[in-house]
Design a protein around this motif. Structure first.
Motif, PDB file in Angstrom:
ATOM      1  N   VAL A  24       0.674  -1.192  -0.159  1.00  0.00           N
ATOM      2  CA  VAL A  24       0.235   0.418  -0.435  1.00  0.00           C
ATOM      3  C   VAL A  24       0.769   1.333  -0.239  1.00  0.00           C
ATOM      4  O   VAL A  24       1.444   0.726   0.847  1.00  0.00           O
ATOM      5  N   ARG A  25       0.709   2.057  -0.894  1.00  0.00           N
ATOM      6  CA  ARG A  25       1.369   3.346  -1.161  1.00  0.00           C
ATOM      7  C   ARG A  25       0.513   4.836  -1.247  1.00  0.00           C
ATOM      8  O   ARG A  25      -0.590   4.207  -1.445  1.00  0.00           O
ATOM      9  N   ALA A  26       1.498   5.889  -0.933  1.00  0.00           N
ATOM     10  CA  ALA A  26       0.890   7.670  -1.201  1.00  0.00           C
ATOM     11  C   ALA A  26       0.691   7.468  -2.441  1.00  0.00           C
ATOM     12  O   ALA A  26       2.163   7.451  -3.215  1.00  0.00           O
ATOM     13  N   GLY A  27       0.028   8.240  -3.358  1.00  0.00           N
ATOM     14  CA  GLY A  27      -0.192   9.033  -4.583  1.00  0.00           C
ATOM     15  C   GLY A  27      -0.974   9.776  -4.378  1.00  0.00           C
ATOM     16  O   GLY A  27      -1.576  10.519  -3.791  1.00  0.00           O
ATOM     17  N   TRP A  55      -5.565   8.603 -12.677  1.00  0.00           N
ATOM     18  CA  TRP A  55      -3.586   8.161 -13.161  1.00  0.00           C
ATOM     19  C   TRP A  55      -3.345   9.459 -12.027  1.00  0.00           C
ATOM     20  O   TRP A  55      -3.487   9.980 -11.603  1.00  0.00           O
ATOM     21  N   ILE A  56      -2.764   8.420 -11.148  1.00  0.00           N
ATOM     22  CA  ILE A  56      -2.083   8.171  -9.718  1.00  0.00           C
ATOM     23  C   ILE A  56      -0.553   8.621 -10.231  1.00  0.00           C
ATOM     24  O   ILE A  56       0.165   7.596 -10.503  1.00  0.00           O
ATOM     25  N   ASP A  57       0.115   9.540  -9.631  1.00  0.00           N
ATOM     26  CA  ASP A  57       1.817   9.598  -9.344  1.00  0.00           C
ATOM     27  C   ASP A  57       2.184   8.965  -7.927  1.00  0.00           C
ATOM     28  O   ASP A  57       1.965   9.589  -7.062  1.00  0.00           O
ATOM     29  N   ALA A  79      -3.490   3.337  -2.226  1.00  0.00           N
ATOM     30  CA  ALA A  79      -3.772   1.979  -3.255  1.00  0.00           C
ATOM     31  C   ALA A  79      -3.049   1.761  -3.023  1.00  0.00           C
ATOM     32  O   ALA A  79      -1.746   1.272  -2.753  1.00  0.00           O
ATOM     33  N   VAL A  80      -3.445  -0.106  -3.351  1.00  0.00           N
ATOM     34  CA  VAL A  80      -2.150  -1.352  -3.629  1.00  0.00           C
ATOM     35  C   VAL A  80      -1.754  -1.556  -4.976  1.00  0.00           C
ATOM     36  O   VAL A  80      -2.002  -1.207  -5.484  1.00  0.00           O
ATOM     37  N   LEU A 106      -5.338  -0.364  -7.287  1.00  0.00           N
ATOM     38  CA  LEU A 106      -6.601  -0.344  -6.259  1.00  0.00           C
ATOM     39  C   LEU A 106      -5.992   1.038  -5.049  1.00  0.00           C
ATOM     40  O   LEU A 106      -5.599   0.622  -4.561  1.00  0.00           O
ATOM     41  N   VAL A 107      -7.525   2.023  -5.971  1.00  0.00           N
ATOM     42  CA  VAL A 107      -7.887   3.436  -4.569  1.00  0.00           C
ATOM     43  C   VAL A 107      -8.393   2.203  -3.455  1.00  0.00           C
ATOM     44  O   VAL A 107      -9.335   1.529  -3.645  1.00  0.00           O
ATOM     45  N   LEU A 108      -8.411   2.667  -3.014  1.00  0.00           N
ATOM     46  CA  LEU A 108      -8.552   2.496  -0.767  1.00  0.00           C
ATOM     47  C   LEU A 108      -9.400   3.089  -0.480  1.00  0.00           C
ATOM     48  O   LEU A 108      -8.873   4.857  -0.640  1.00  0.00           O
TER      49      LEU A 108
END
Length: 123
Positions: free
Chosen positions: A25-28, A47-49, A79-80, A96-98
């Motif tokens: 799970v990361r921040a974008g 679209w997520i950086d 997001a995963v 996968l946006v949480l």
């Protein structure tokens, strides 16, 4: 893309800590958001950086109830990033946006409550 969970159930099946560690799970930061009129359920294309190393990824998210397209760019989300991509209509959703379902089942995004570096891993 999001998964639903039955709110009537109290807890999930027990799992090992090592299994949890496999979920990345990361921040974008959302850089672009568009309508997704072809989706079966109302959704947006995002679209997520995730910063250097992961880069920009695409997702489809059913978050239309609480979020306007114009308000999404610049928002930090979680997001995963290590699930296999899924084809959702014409969109290849790469992450996968949480989020959490509210009392009506509409999704509210899961987000850090402060600034974190792009690509920061949930720990």
């Amino acid at each position: 893309m999001h998964l639903t969970h039955d709110p009537a159930s109290h807890s999930a099946e027990e799992t090992e800590f090592d299994t949890f560690l496999k979920v990345d799970v990361r921040a974008g930061r959302i850089v672009r958001a568009e309508a997704f009129p072809e989706a079966r359920n109302p959704a947006y294309k995002l679209w997520i950086d995730f910063g250097p190393g992961i880069g920009e990824k695409k997702s489809a998210a059913q978050i239309t109830e609480h979020y306007a397209l114009d308000d999404l760019p610049g928002q930090t989300v979680m997001a995963v990033v290590n699930f296999p991509p899924r084809q959702i209509g014409p969109v290849r959703s790469e992450v996968l946006v949480l989020g959490f379902a509210d009392q009506d089942g509409a999704i509210r995004l899961a987000r850090p409550d402060g600034d974190v570096p792009l690509g920061a891993r949930l720990s």
